[in-house]
Write a protein that holds these residues in place. Structure first.
Motif, PDB file in Angstrom:
ATOM      1  N   ASP A  24       0.535  -0.816   0.584  1.00 15.54           N
ATOM      2  CA  ASP A  24       0.312  -0.115   0.794  1.00 15.54           C
ATOM      3  C   ASP A  24       1.052   1.213  -0.485  1.00 15.54           C
ATOM      4  O   ASP A  24       0.423   2.226   0.014  1.00 15.54           O
ATOM      5  CB  ASP A  24      -1.194   0.289   0.892  1.00 15.54           C
ATOM      6  CG  ASP A  24      -2.229  -1.098   1.179  1.00 15.54           C
ATOM      7  OD1 ASP A  24      -2.105  -1.725  -0.378  1.00 15.54           O
ATOM      8  OD2 ASP A  24      -2.382  -1.351   2.168  1.00 15.54           O
ATOM      9  N   ASP A  25       1.405   1.591   0.435  1.00 16.20           N
ATOM     10  CA  ASP A  25       2.610   1.938   0.562  1.00 16.20           C
ATOM     11  C   ASP A  25       3.715   2.852   0.161  1.00 16.20           C
ATOM     12  O   ASP A  25       4.483   3.100  -0.040  1.00 16.20           O
ATOM     13  CB  ASP A  25       3.577   2.360   1.919  1.00 16.20           C
ATOM     14  CG  ASP A  25       2.737   2.477   3.279  1.00 16.20           C
ATOM     15  OD1 ASP A  25       1.599   3.367   2.743  1.00 16.20           O
ATOM     16  OD2 ASP A  25       2.337   1.969   3.919  1.00 16.20           O
ATOM     17  N   THR A  26       4.278   1.742  -0.857  1.00 13.36           N
ATOM     18  CA  THR A  26       5.408   1.242  -1.884  1.00 13.36           C
ATOM     19  C   THR A  26       4.947   0.732  -2.695  1.00 13.36           C
ATOM     20  O   THR A  26       4.169  -0.219  -3.095  1.00 13.36           O
ATOM     21  CB  THR A  26       6.951   0.723  -0.845  1.00 13.36           C
ATOM     22  OG1 THR A  26       6.296  -0.747  -1.187  1.00 13.36           O
ATOM     23  CG2 THR A  26       7.371   0.799   0.440  1.00 13.36           C
ATOM     24  N   ILE A  27       6.331   1.558  -3.846  1.00 18.27           N
ATOM     25  CA  ILE A  27       6.376   0.172  -5.386  1.00 18.27           C
ATOM     26  C   ILE A  27       8.131   0.135  -5.709  1.00 18.27           C
ATOM     27  O   ILE A  27       8.822   0.479  -5.350  1.00 18.27           O
ATOM     28  CB  ILE A  27       6.356   1.291  -6.254  1.00 18.27           C
ATOM     29  CG1 ILE A  27       6.386   2.678  -6.746  1.00 18.27           C
ATOM     30  CG2 ILE A  27       4.539   1.705  -6.239  1.00 18.27           C
ATOM     31  CD1 ILE A  27       6.643   3.429  -7.979  1.00 18.27           C
ATOM     32  N   VAL A  28       8.138  -1.037  -6.153  1.00 17.28           N
ATOM     33  CA  VAL A  28       9.252  -1.699  -5.889  1.00 17.28           C
ATOM     34  C   VAL A  28       9.152  -1.386  -7.890  1.00 17.28           C
ATOM     35  O   VAL A  28       8.625  -1.364  -9.236  1.00 17.28           O
ATOM     36  CB  VAL A  28       9.430  -3.330  -6.133  1.00 17.28           C
ATOM     37  CG1 VAL A  28       8.525  -3.677  -6.685  1.00 17.28           C
ATOM     38  CG2 VAL A  28      11.203  -2.955  -6.108  1.00 17.28           C
ATOM     39  N   PHE A  29      11.025  -0.637  -8.337  1.00 15.47           N
ATOM     40  CA  PHE A  29      11.291  -0.852 -10.018  1.00 15.47           C
ATOM     41  C   PHE A  29      12.107  -1.019 -10.453  1.00 15.47           C
ATOM     42  O   PHE A  29      13.175  -0.881  -9.035  1.00 15.47           O
ATOM     43  CB  PHE A  29      10.372   0.882 -10.028  1.00 15.47           C
ATOM     44  CG  PHE A  29      10.874   2.210  -9.925  1.00 15.47           C
ATOM     45  CD1 PHE A  29      12.670   2.935 -10.317  1.00 15.47           C
ATOM     46  CD2 PHE A  29      11.038   2.141  -8.254  1.00 15.47           C
ATOM     47  CE1 PHE A  29      13.674   3.446  -9.562  1.00 15.47           C
ATOM     48  CE2 PHE A  29      11.811   3.576  -7.550  1.00 15.47           C
ATOM     49  CZ  PHE A  29      13.062   3.990  -8.551  1.00 15.47           C
ATOM     50  N   SER A  30      12.757  -0.900 -11.602  1.00 13.90           N
ATOM     51  CA  SER A  30      13.945  -1.290 -11.678  1.00 13.90           C
ATOM     52  C   SER A  30      14.686   0.356 -12.468  1.00 13.90           C
ATOM     53  O   SER A  30      13.912   0.791 -13.487  1.00 13.90           O
ATOM     54  CB  SER A  30      13.943  -1.962 -12.945  1.00 13.90           C
ATOM     55  OG  SER A  30      14.783  -2.213 -13.734  1.00 13.90           O
ATOM     56  N   SER A  31      16.283   0.481 -11.697  1.00 14.95           N
ATOM     57  CA  SER A  31      16.632   1.667 -12.304  1.00 14.95           C
ATOM     58  C   SER A  31      17.410   1.585 -13.918  1.00 14.95           C
ATOM     59  O   SER A  31      16.928   2.831 -14.514  1.00 14.95           O
ATOM     60  CB  SER A  31      17.739   1.466 -11.532  1.00 14.95           C
ATOM     61  OG  SER A  31      18.688   1.262 -12.075  1.00 14.95           O
ATOM     62  N   LEU A  32      17.190   0.362 -14.338  1.00 15.99           N
ATOM     63  CA  LEU A  32      16.646   0.489 -16.309  1.00 15.99           C
ATOM     64  C   LEU A  32      16.005   1.481 -16.385  1.00 15.99           C
ATOM     65  O   LEU A  32      15.996   2.032 -17.888  1.00 15.99           O
ATOM     66  CB  LEU A  32      17.232  -1.013 -16.545  1.00 15.99           C
ATOM     67  CG  LEU A  32      17.338  -0.859 -17.817  1.00 15.99           C
ATOM     68  CD1 LEU A  32      18.647  -0.424 -18.613  1.00 15.99           C
ATOM     69  CD2 LEU A  32      17.122  -2.833 -18.680  1.00 15.99           C
ATOM     70  N   VAL A  33      14.816   0.925 -16.175  1.00 15.63           N
ATOM     71  CA  VAL A  33      13.353   1.243 -17.062  1.00 15.63           C
ATOM     72  C   VAL A  33      13.399   2.395 -16.418  1.00 15.63           C
ATOM     73  O   VAL A  33      12.713   3.483 -17.110  1.00 15.63           O
ATOM     74  CB  VAL A  33      12.210   0.241 -16.070  1.00 15.63           C
ATOM     75  CG1 VAL A  33      10.875   0.945 -16.329  1.00 15.63           C
ATOM     76  CG2 VAL A  33      12.309  -0.951 -16.570  1.00 15.63           C
ATOM     77  N   ALA A  34      13.301   2.723 -15.223  1.00 13.75           N
ATOM     78  CA  ALA A  34      13.707   4.567 -14.787  1.00 13.75           C
ATOM     79  C   ALA A  34      14.429   5.172 -15.798  1.00 13.75           C
ATOM     80  O   ALA A  34      14.198   6.598 -16.189  1.00 13.75           O
ATOM     81  CB  ALA A  34      14.084   4.564 -13.147  1.00 13.75           C
ATOM     82  N   ALA A  35      15.781   4.861 -15.968  1.00 11.66           N
ATOM     83  CA  ALA A  35      16.145   5.572 -16.878  1.00 11.66           C
ATOM     84  C   ALA A  35      15.929   5.855 -18.442  1.00 11.66           C
ATOM     85  O   ALA A  35      15.343   6.785 -18.924  1.00 11.66           O
ATOM     86  CB  ALA A  35      18.151   5.100 -17.260  1.00 11.66           C
ATOM     87  N   LEU A  36      15.194   5.009 -18.412  1.00  7.01           N
ATOM     88  CA  LEU A  36      14.800   4.237 -20.032  1.00  7.01           C
ATOM     89  C   LEU A  36      13.988   5.280 -20.014  1.00  7.01           C
ATOM     90  O   LEU A  36      12.853   6.046 -20.980  1.00  7.01           O
ATOM     91  CB  LEU A  36      13.816   3.060 -20.505  1.00  7.01           C
ATOM     92  CG  LEU A  36      14.256   2.398 -21.229  1.00  7.01           C
ATOM     93  CD1 LEU A  36      13.770   0.962 -20.932  1.00  7.01           C
ATOM     94  CD2 LEU A  36      15.362   2.508 -22.113  1.00  7.01           C
ATOM     95  N   ARG A  37      12.342   4.980 -19.166  1.00  8.65           N
ATOM     96  CA  ARG A  37      11.837   6.167 -18.990  1.00  8.65           C
ATOM     97  C   ARG A  37      11.863   7.722 -19.068  1.00  8.65           C
ATOM     98  O   ARG A  37      11.726   9.002 -19.922  1.00  8.65           O
ATOM     99  CB  ARG A  37      10.437   7.012 -18.075  1.00  8.65           C
ATOM    100  CG  ARG A  37       9.713   5.662 -17.824  1.00  8.65           C
ATOM    101  CD  ARG A  37       8.989   5.164 -16.649  1.00  8.65           C
ATOM    102  NE  ARG A  37       8.257   3.560 -16.935  1.00  8.65           N
ATOM    103  CZ  ARG A  37       7.085   4.287 -17.988  1.00  8.65           C
ATOM    104  NH1 ARG A  37       5.900   4.746 -18.491  1.00  8.65           N
ATOM    105  NH2 ARG A  37       6.644   2.997 -18.056  1.00  8.65           N
ATOM    106  N   ASP A  38      13.335   7.935 -18.911  1.00  7.34           N
ATOM    107  CA  ASP A  38      13.924   9.365 -17.901  1.00  7.34           C
ATOM    108  C   ASP A  38      14.227  10.230 -19.380  1.00  7.34           C
ATOM    109  O   ASP A  38      14.330  10.793 -20.036  1.00  7.34           O
ATOM    110  CB  ASP A  38      15.260   9.080 -17.871  1.00  7.34           C
ATOM    111  CG  ASP A  38      14.150   9.289 -15.868  1.00  7.34           C
ATOM    112  OD1 ASP A  38      12.638  10.039 -15.479  1.00  7.34           O
ATOM    113  OD2 ASP A  38      14.894   9.120 -15.009  1.00  7.34           O
ATOM    114  N   ALA A  39      14.909   8.784 -20.408  1.00  4.22           N
ATOM    115  CA  ALA A  39      15.577   9.054 -21.296  1.00  4.22           C
ATOM    116  C   ALA A  39      14.936   9.503 -22.648  1.00  4.22           C
ATOM    117  O   ALA A  39      14.993  10.064 -23.380  1.00  4.22           O
ATOM    118  CB  ALA A  39      16.902   8.492 -21.966  1.00  4.22           C
ATOM    119  N   ARG A  40      13.636   8.275 -22.705  1.00  4.56           N
ATOM    120  CA  ARG A  40      12.419   8.609 -23.672  1.00  4.56           C
ATOM    121  C   ARG A  40      12.052  10.315 -23.031  1.00  4.56           C
ATOM    122  O   ARG A  40      11.864  11.318 -24.296  1.00  4.56           O
ATOM    123  CB  ARG A  40      11.133   7.852 -23.312  1.00  4.56           C
ATOM    124  CG  ARG A  40      12.246   6.641 -24.317  1.00  4.56           C
ATOM    125  CD  ARG A  40      10.829   5.241 -23.542  1.00  4.56           C
ATOM    126  NE  ARG A  40      11.426   3.818 -24.064  1.00  4.56           N
ATOM    127  CZ  ARG A  40      10.841   3.424 -23.664  1.00  4.56           C
ATOM    128  NH1 ARG A  40      10.187   3.198 -23.347  1.00  4.56           N
ATOM    129  NH2 ARG A  40      11.506   1.404 -24.378  1.00  4.56           N
TER     130      ARG A  40
END
Length: 220
Positions: A24-40
């Motif tokens: 309910d309080d957290t999400i887990v994510f991949s830094s690779l996916v975060a980098a892809l989204r930021d780059a895009r």
């Protein structure tokens, strides 16, 4: 979900694809996916697919920060994975290995991209000097369009002396191509995993991928 008992295949899947709720309080994510989204986002591409919506008029596609982010993605992919059929190429840096195994670029072009990554990441400049490996010594002119060729290696090698910079020894790179290349490599790596043809090569194995690249973020 118990992230302590993931299989290697699950860890790779999460690394390549994961952004999802954990509780309910957290999400887990991949830094690779975060980098892809930021780059895009920085380069004006589709956030979900990486497609460049308007190759002729997308002025963001040559954004320096977005290009750095794409080059960091190459580093991470090259550090973590290769196709099972491919050689290890341990004498190369992760970014060089990633480009060598997943593109048809020449060694000169690969070294130029690696040099640009160093120039960008180390001091946000357009020159890189390397006395131990002259092939990594470049000063750059960047194009904000899809130049042909993608990289133009100068006929005259720059000697690393600022006073000797000239148009004849400048390396020219069309920045929008970098995003295209990295998006293609990301798709190649993802497909290799889907086909069970991907090998983890980072020294700490799947556990290191999990501990370094799967991250938790609090919603509040």
């Amino acid at each position: 979900m118990n992230f302590k008992n993931l299989s290697n295949e699950e860890i790779i899947s999460f690394h390549l694809n994961l952004i999802e709720p954990y509780d309910d309080d957290t999400i887990v994510f991949s830094s690779l996916v975060a980098a892809l989204r930021d780059a895009r986002q920085a380069t004006g591409r589709n956030i979900e697919t990486g497609e460049n919506p308007d190759k002729n008029n997308n002025t963001l596609s040559s954004n320096w920060l977005g290009s750095i982010c794409y080059l960091v993605i190459l580093d991470q992919l090259g550090k973590c994975y290769k196709a099972k059929k491919d050689p290890n190429l341990t004498d190369l840096s992760p970014i060089q290995r990633c480009l060598k195994l997943n593109t048809k670029l020449s060694d000169q072009e690969i070294d130029a991209i690696y040099a640009l990554r160093n120039a960008f990441a180390h001091d946000y400049s357009l020159s890189n000097k390397n006395s131990k490996k002259p092939s990594l010594t470049h000063h750059f002119t960047l194009r904000g369009a899809y130049t042909n060729p993608f990289i133009k290696i100068p006929s005259v090698k720059w000697d690393g002396q600022n006073e000797n910079k000239s148009i004849d020894n400048t390396t020219i790179i069309g920045l929008p191509w970098i995003g295209d290349f990295v998006e293609d490599i990301y798709k190649i790596v993802s497909s290799l995993h889907t086909e069970n043809k991907l090998e983890i090569i980072i020294p700490g194995g799947a556990e290191e991928i999990k501990n370094r690249y799967l991250l938790f973020s609090y919603k509040h």
